[in-house]
Each structure stands twice: as structure tokens, then as C-alpha cells.
Design a protein around this motif. Structure first.
Motif, PDB file in Angstrom:
ATOM      1  N   VAL A   1       0.832  -1.197   0.000  1.00 59.98           N
ATOM      2  CA  VAL A   1       0.000   0.000   0.000  1.00 59.98           C
ATOM      3  C   VAL A   1       0.868   1.249   0.000  1.00 59.98           C
ATOM      4  O   VAL A   1       2.087   1.168   0.054  1.00 59.98           O
TER       5      VAL A   1
ATOM      6  N   LYS B   1      -9.753   1.198  -4.603  1.00 56.44           N
ATOM      7  CA  LYS B   1     -10.913   1.543  -3.788  1.00 56.44           C
ATOM      8  C   LYS B   1     -12.020   2.128  -4.672  1.00 56.44           C
ATOM      9  O   LYS B   1     -13.185   1.803  -4.509  1.00 56.44           O
TER      10      LYS B   1
ATOM     11  N   PRO C   1     -10.824  -1.378   0.557  1.00 55.87           N
ATOM     12  CA  PRO C   1      -9.579  -1.649   1.289  1.00 55.87           C
ATOM     13  C   PRO C   1      -9.870  -2.150   2.701  1.00 55.87           C
ATOM     14  O   PRO C   1     -10.952  -1.937   3.239  1.00 55.87           O
TER      15      PRO C   1
ATOM     16  N   ASP D   1      -8.224  -0.963   5.176  1.00 55.97           N
ATOM     17  CA  ASP D   1      -8.174   0.305   5.900  1.00 55.97           C
ATOM     18  C   ASP D   1      -8.598   1.404   4.927  1.00 55.97           C
ATOM     19  O   ASP D   1      -8.027   1.532   3.845  1.00 55.97           O
ATOM     20  N   GLU D   2      -9.563   2.169   5.284  1.00 49.95           N
ATOM     21  CA  GLU D   2     -10.151   3.185   4.405  1.00 49.95           C
ATOM     22  C   GLU D   2      -9.180   4.241   3.890  1.00 49.95           C
ATOM     23  O   GLU D   2      -9.446   4.893   2.894  1.00 49.95           O
TER      24      GLU D   2
ATOM     25  N   TYR E   1      -6.401   3.790   2.454  1.00 54.57           N
ATOM     26  CA  TYR E   1      -5.695   3.335   1.263  1.00 54.57           C
ATOM     27  C   TYR E   1      -6.597   3.347   0.040  1.00 54.57           C
ATOM     28  O   TYR E   1      -7.735   2.889   0.084  1.00 54.57           O
TER      29      TYR E   1
ATOM     30  N   GLU F   1      -3.890  -1.105  -3.546  1.00 51.42           N
ATOM     31  CA  GLU F   1      -2.994  -2.128  -3.012  1.00 51.42           C
ATOM     32  C   GLU F   1      -2.497  -2.919  -4.212  1.00 51.42           C
ATOM     33  O   GLU F   1      -3.273  -3.240  -5.116  1.00 51.42           O
TER      34      GLU F   1
END
Length: 127
Positions: free
Chosen positions: A34, A79, A112, A114-115, A117, A120
Motif C-alpha cells: 500500500v 478503492k 480496502p 483500511d479506508e 488506502y 494495493e
């Protein structure tokens, strides 16, 4: 018979149940990278995050004795579909130039873990 060899960098994947990269014989499998900067910050734009994801993968590849020129496949997870053009623009700075074929690639839209990012990228590399 080849054995799995873990490739990691200081602090990469700390405390999580995965290995940043696995070498099996002459092939390296790089886990999804990321857009974390070295200082831990995460830029808010797709081009910067794409470049950092590739640079983070590059560091693992080089630690295994390889280079980006030998990337066979990239798996890109976005995303937002609206970020495809910006991701492609940054990606093209690393791949598909100097008469070296760009890696095979697929890109999917996936939320993702984690928001923060936007992208990836995982890679398979010949060493």
C-alpha cells in the motif's frame, strides 16, 4: 526441492500473520503493498499512493536480489473506479518502457482493509 524463504524489511508486517514476500526457488511472491510513506504517512491522492505501493514492493524485490524489470504479474486493487486513470498514469512510470514488456496485470475494484488506502498492489517476480 525448494524451500520457502521469508523476505521482509524492518517493520514490514509487524505483528500481522503474513510475510511481506515469499521466495520459492527463482520466484518471489510479494504481498499486497500500500501507499505508506517511510515516515508512516499516507498521501491522499491515487498517484502518490500508487508510486509508494510500487516503491514498497520494489524494496522487497531488491532485498530478494531482483528488480522491477523482472515483475511477471501485478494484481491491483482499487478503492474507487474513478482512480483507474490516475493509478495507470503512475504505474506507467515504472512499467512498460525501455523495450521491457509491462507485466501481466489485472485490476479490480475492492474495498480496502483500511479506508485510508486507495490502492494495493501485489506482485509475482522472476528472480
Amino acid at each position: 526441492m525448494a524451500k520457502k524463504q521469508a523476505i521482509s524489511l524492518s517493520g514490514a508486517g509487524s505483528g500481522l500473520p503474513y510475510t511481506p514476500a515469499i521466495r520459492w526457488g527463482d520466484t518471489l511472491y510479494v504481498s499486497g503493498q500500500v501507499g505508506d510513506a517511510p515516515d508512516g504517512s499516507v498521501p491522499g491522492d491515487i498517484q502518490s499512493q500508487t508510486a509508494l505501493a510500487i516503491e514498497n514492493a520494489k524494496a522487497l524485490i531488491e532485498a530478494a536480489g531482483g528488480s522491477l524489470d523482472n515483475v511477471l504479474m501485478c494484481r491491483c486493487f482499487l478503492k474507487n473506479k474513478e482512480d483507474f486513470a490516475g493509478m495507470n498514469e503512475a504505474y506507467a512510470r515504472y512499467f512498460g518502457k525501455d523495450s521491457i514488456p509491462a507485466p501481466a496485470r489485472y485490476t479490480v475494484i475492492a474495498p480496502p482493509v483500511d479506508e485510508k488506502y486507495l490502492v494495493e498492489i501485489a506482485m509475482i517476480v522472476a528472480l
